[in-house]
Write a protein that holds these residues in place. Structure first.
Motif, PDB file in Angstrom:
ATOM      1  N   MET A 133      -6.096   2.260   5.137  1.00  0.00           N
ATOM      2  CA  MET A 133      -6.795   1.056   4.679  1.00  0.00           C
ATOM      3  C   MET A 133      -7.848   1.403   3.642  1.00  0.00           C
ATOM      4  O   MET A 133      -8.142   0.608   2.749  1.00  0.00           O
ATOM      5  CB  MET A 133      -7.423   0.324   5.862  1.00  0.00           C
ATOM      6  CG  MET A 133      -6.417  -0.224   6.868  1.00  0.00           C
ATOM      7  SD  MET A 133      -5.153  -1.331   6.183  1.00  0.00           S
ATOM      8  CE  MET A 133      -3.803  -0.185   5.860  1.00  0.00           C
ATOM      9  N   SER A 134      -8.416   2.598   3.729  1.00  0.00           N
ATOM     10  CA  SER A 134      -9.356   3.051   2.698  1.00  0.00           C
ATOM     11  C   SER A 134      -8.627   3.252   1.372  1.00  0.00           C
ATOM     12  O   SER A 134      -9.159   2.950   0.299  1.00  0.00           O
ATOM     13  CB  SER A 134     -10.025   4.360   3.132  1.00  0.00           C
ATOM     14  OG  SER A 134     -10.810   4.168   4.283  1.00  0.00           O
ATOM     15  N   GLN A 135      -7.402   3.767   1.436  1.00  0.00           N
ATOM     16  CA  GLN A 135      -6.598   3.915   0.233  1.00  0.00           C
ATOM     17  C   GLN A 135      -6.319   2.560  -0.405  1.00  0.00           C
ATOM     18  O   GLN A 135      -6.474   2.379  -1.620  1.00  0.00           O
ATOM     19  CB  GLN A 135      -5.278   4.623   0.567  1.00  0.00           C
ATOM     20  CG  GLN A 135      -5.445   6.075   0.973  1.00  0.00           C
ATOM     21  CD  GLN A 135      -4.172   6.685   1.536  1.00  0.00           C
ATOM     22  OE1 GLN A 135      -3.382   6.008   2.196  1.00  0.00           O
ATOM     23  NE2 GLN A 135      -3.958   7.967   1.285  1.00  0.00           N
ATOM     24  N   VAL A 136      -5.918   1.600   0.433  1.00  0.00           N
ATOM     25  CA  VAL A 136      -5.650   0.248  -0.072  1.00  0.00           C
ATOM     26  C   VAL A 136      -6.919  -0.372  -0.654  1.00  0.00           C
ATOM     27  O   VAL A 136      -6.917  -0.911  -1.763  1.00  0.00           O
ATOM     28  CB  VAL A 136      -5.081  -0.648   1.050  1.00  0.00           C
ATOM     29  CG1 VAL A 136      -5.011  -2.106   0.592  1.00  0.00           C
ATOM     30  CG2 VAL A 136      -3.695  -0.178   1.473  1.00  0.00           C
ATOM     31  N   ALA A 137      -8.027  -0.298   0.092  1.00  0.00           N
ATOM     32  CA  ALA A 137      -9.273  -0.918  -0.347  1.00  0.00           C
ATOM     33  C   ALA A 137      -9.803  -0.286  -1.629  1.00  0.00           C
ATOM     34  O   ALA A 137     -10.312  -0.980  -2.511  1.00  0.00           O
ATOM     35  CB  ALA A 137     -10.327  -0.830   0.752  1.00  0.00           C
ATOM     36  N   GLY A 138      -9.680   1.044  -1.749  1.00  0.00           N
ATOM     37  CA  GLY A 138     -10.131   1.712  -2.962  1.00  0.00           C
ATOM     38  C   GLY A 138      -9.362   1.237  -4.187  1.00  0.00           C
ATOM     39  O   GLY A 138      -9.951   0.974  -5.248  1.00  0.00           O
ATOM     40  N   ARG A 139      -8.064   1.098  -4.028  1.00  0.00           N
ATOM     41  CA  ARG A 139      -7.246   0.637  -5.156  1.00  0.00           C
ATOM     42  C   ARG A 139      -7.513  -0.837  -5.460  1.00  0.00           C
ATOM     43  O   ARG A 139      -7.595  -1.243  -6.620  1.00  0.00           O
ATOM     44  CB  ARG A 139      -5.773   0.888  -4.853  1.00  0.00           C
ATOM     45  CG  ARG A 139      -5.471   2.374  -4.746  1.00  0.00           C
ATOM     46  CD  ARG A 139      -4.030   2.698  -4.411  1.00  0.00           C
ATOM     47  NE  ARG A 139      -3.872   4.155  -4.329  1.00  0.00           N
ATOM     48  CZ  ARG A 139      -2.781   4.806  -4.687  1.00  0.00           C
ATOM     49  NH1 ARG A 139      -1.729   4.155  -5.139  1.00  0.00           N
ATOM     50  NH2 ARG A 139      -2.733   6.126  -4.596  1.00  0.00           N
ATOM     51  N   MET A 140      -7.646  -1.631  -4.396  1.00  0.00           N
ATOM     52  CA  MET A 140      -7.930  -3.057  -4.591  1.00  0.00           C
ATOM     53  C   MET A 140      -9.300  -3.292  -5.217  1.00  0.00           C
ATOM     54  O   MET A 140      -9.505  -4.286  -5.923  1.00  0.00           O
ATOM     55  CB  MET A 140      -7.853  -3.784  -3.255  1.00  0.00           C
ATOM     56  CG  MET A 140      -6.459  -4.076  -2.771  1.00  0.00           C
ATOM     57  SD  MET A 140      -6.510  -5.221  -1.383  1.00  0.00           S
ATOM     58  CE  MET A 140      -7.063  -6.721  -2.211  1.00  0.00           C
ATOM     59  N   ALA A 141     -10.248  -2.393  -4.952  1.00  0.00           N
ATOM     60  CA  ALA A 141     -11.594  -2.573  -5.484  1.00  0.00           C
ATOM     61  C   ALA A 141     -11.586  -2.659  -7.003  1.00  0.00           C
ATOM     62  O   ALA A 141     -12.363  -3.423  -7.595  1.00  0.00           O
ATOM     63  CB  ALA A 141     -12.494  -1.418  -5.033  1.00  0.00           C
ATOM     64  N   ILE A 142     -10.708  -1.889  -7.623  1.00  0.00           N
ATOM     65  CA  ILE A 142     -10.619  -1.917  -9.087  1.00  0.00           C
ATOM     66  C   ILE A 142      -9.964  -3.212  -9.556  1.00  0.00           C
ATOM     67  O   ILE A 142     -10.414  -3.831 -10.537  1.00  0.00           O
ATOM     68  CB  ILE A 142      -9.865  -0.681  -9.607  1.00  0.00           C
ATOM     69  CG1 ILE A 142     -10.617   0.595  -9.200  1.00  0.00           C
ATOM     70  CG2 ILE A 142      -9.686  -0.744 -11.115  1.00  0.00           C
ATOM     71  CD1 ILE A 142     -12.061   0.645  -9.672  1.00  0.00           C
ATOM     72  N   GLN A 143      -8.921  -3.654  -8.865  1.00  0.00           N
ATOM     73  CA  GLN A 143      -8.312  -4.944  -9.207  1.00  0.00           C
ATOM     74  C   GLN A 143      -9.346  -6.063  -9.089  1.00  0.00           C
ATOM     75  O   GLN A 143      -9.481  -6.912  -9.981  1.00  0.00           O
ATOM     76  CB  GLN A 143      -7.145  -5.256  -8.273  1.00  0.00           C
ATOM     77  CG  GLN A 143      -5.957  -4.342  -8.392  1.00  0.00           C
ATOM     78  CD  GLN A 143      -4.826  -4.722  -7.453  1.00  0.00           C
ATOM     79  OE1 GLN A 143      -3.885  -3.954  -7.263  1.00  0.00           O
ATOM     80  NE2 GLN A 143      -4.892  -5.896  -6.860  1.00  0.00           N
ATOM     81  N   ALA A 144     -10.060  -6.077  -7.964  1.00  0.00           N
ATOM     82  CA  ALA A 144     -11.050  -7.126  -7.729  1.00  0.00           C
ATOM     83  C   ALA A 144     -12.180  -7.049  -8.759  1.00  0.00           C
ATOM     84  O   ALA A 144     -12.633  -8.070  -9.296  1.00  0.00           O
ATOM     85  CB  ALA A 144     -11.615  -7.008  -6.319  1.00  0.00           C
TER      86      ALA A 144
END
Length: 371
Positions: A133-144
């Motif tokens: 979930m940290s991997q997902v959140a880290g990648r999503m943080a840039i999209q967001a």
């Protein structure tokens, strides 16, 4: 053992505790699995797939809480769910208790045995149930963050990667762990000007070797942090102290030095946030503005990409769920010191030291629970 999973009720949370494939594994080992109707809709898994995997479809969450020996979820139980927990029942999910005294108090009162995904460890000192979930959140943080930088969303109107003849956005990533690494990887891949801050020389060395010229590294002290925050178009908060409340590294005074329309994305918000001006938001209303700086503080970011997140999560949570179902929680935790690190609440006691310290509660070692 009777294992139950329910439909998540947190705002815009589409993940589910068990996939049909996980249900099949549990039932193949002789366990009875109860699934609330439509619990898997968010990942494209209808009731028919769960039935085919061997689950019993149950009409309400209340029936599952009343029957199951172990509840497998994704997000921390909401108040209505906490009221249905009972003494001796096993709760296996993310909890993030340190910044949440109300949840902690309710779980203590329930008498349930609560195992938190985010504090289960591994032999290398990592957090294997938190990592995907940290991997997902880290990648999503840039999209967001890239979306929030758009003028229509309150941002500076800056394209993350720039274009020929125009400089790219400056991205500061605070924390070089799993979240920070994945955020930096995405930002650098889009062509942004990336700086990663961390306090560990070993982490900085590894990041420098991986990114080479594609991202810069700086030691995280107050002066360097203030300098990077003031210069950044986008700041990603990616700090973690396992099980404990996140430190407030970016102060309210620092916001006054930032560019108008700059963006903060606080991935640490589950643990209270690492920006002084952070408070949790939802996917329905993800941002707010303080001192002309846009804050994105969604507390369940991976829920937006529920299918990817659920399958990534089940890959790491299922083996422990099977072990608990096979052996019972006490024997499973007695045999596995890393799973034992996940025990946060037992028999009305706090069994994770950082949670007890942050909330000013008595601490009982997890070893006492399995003795």
């Amino acid at each position: 053992m009777i294992v139950g999973t329910v439909k998540e009720i947190k705002n815009h949370e589409y993940r589910v505790g068990l996939t049909p494939e996980s249900v099949h594994e549990l039932t193949a080992h002789g366990h009875r699995v109860l699934v609330e109707t439509r619990a898997g809709d968010g990942i494209g898994a209808g009731d028919d797939l769960y039935v085919k995997a061997g689950a019993e479809i149950i009409a309400t969450a209340a029936e599952i809480f009343a029957t199951a020996d172990m509840i497998v979820k994704v997000k921390e139980p909401q108040a209505a769910e906490r009221a249905m927990l009972r003494s001796g029942q096993i709760l296996y999910t993310y909890l993030h208790l340190a910044p949440d005294p109300d949840q902690t108090r309710d779980l203590i009162a329930s008498g349930a045995t609560c195992v938190a995904y985010e504090t289960v460890t591994d032999a290398s000192g990592g957090l294997p149930l938190l990592k995907p979930m940290s991997q997902v959140a880290g990648r999503m943080a840039i999209q967001a963050g890239a979306t929030a930088l758009e003028k229509a969303h309150g941002g500076r109107g800056v394209l993350l990667g720039g274009v020929p003849g125009v400089l790219p956005a400056k991205v500061a990533v605070i924390g070089g762990g799993v979240v920070g690494f994945n955020a930096a990887q995405m930002a650098a891949g889009l062509g942004a000007d990336v700086t990663i801050l961390d306090r560990s020389p070993e982490v900085l060395e590894k990041l420098g070797m991986y990114f080479e010229a594609r991202a810069k590294t700086r030691f995280s002290n107050k002066a360097n942090l203030a300098d990077c925050v003031a210069d950044a178009d986008l700041v990603i908060g990616a700090v973690l102290i396992p099980g404990a409340a996140a430190p407030k590294l970016v102060t309210a005074d620092m916001l006054k030095t930032m560019k108008k329309g700059a963006v903060l994305v606080d991935v640490a918000i589950d643990q209270g946030g690492c920006f002084e001006t952070s408070h949790p938001t939802t996917h329905a209303d993800p941002t707010y503005v303080v001192d002309d700086v846009v804050h994105y503080c969604v507390a369940n970011m991976p829920g937006a990409v529920a299918r990817t997140s659920t399958y990534a999560l089940n890959n790491v949570t299922l083996p422990h769920a099977l072990r608990i179902a096979e052996l019972g929680w006490k024997e499973a935790l007695r045999r596995d010191v890393h799973l034992r690190a996940g025990l946060n609440i037992w028999d009305g006691k706090v069994t994770y030291q950082a949670v007890a310290e942050d909330l000013g509660l008595p601490y009982t070692p997890a070893e006492d629970a399995v003795a």
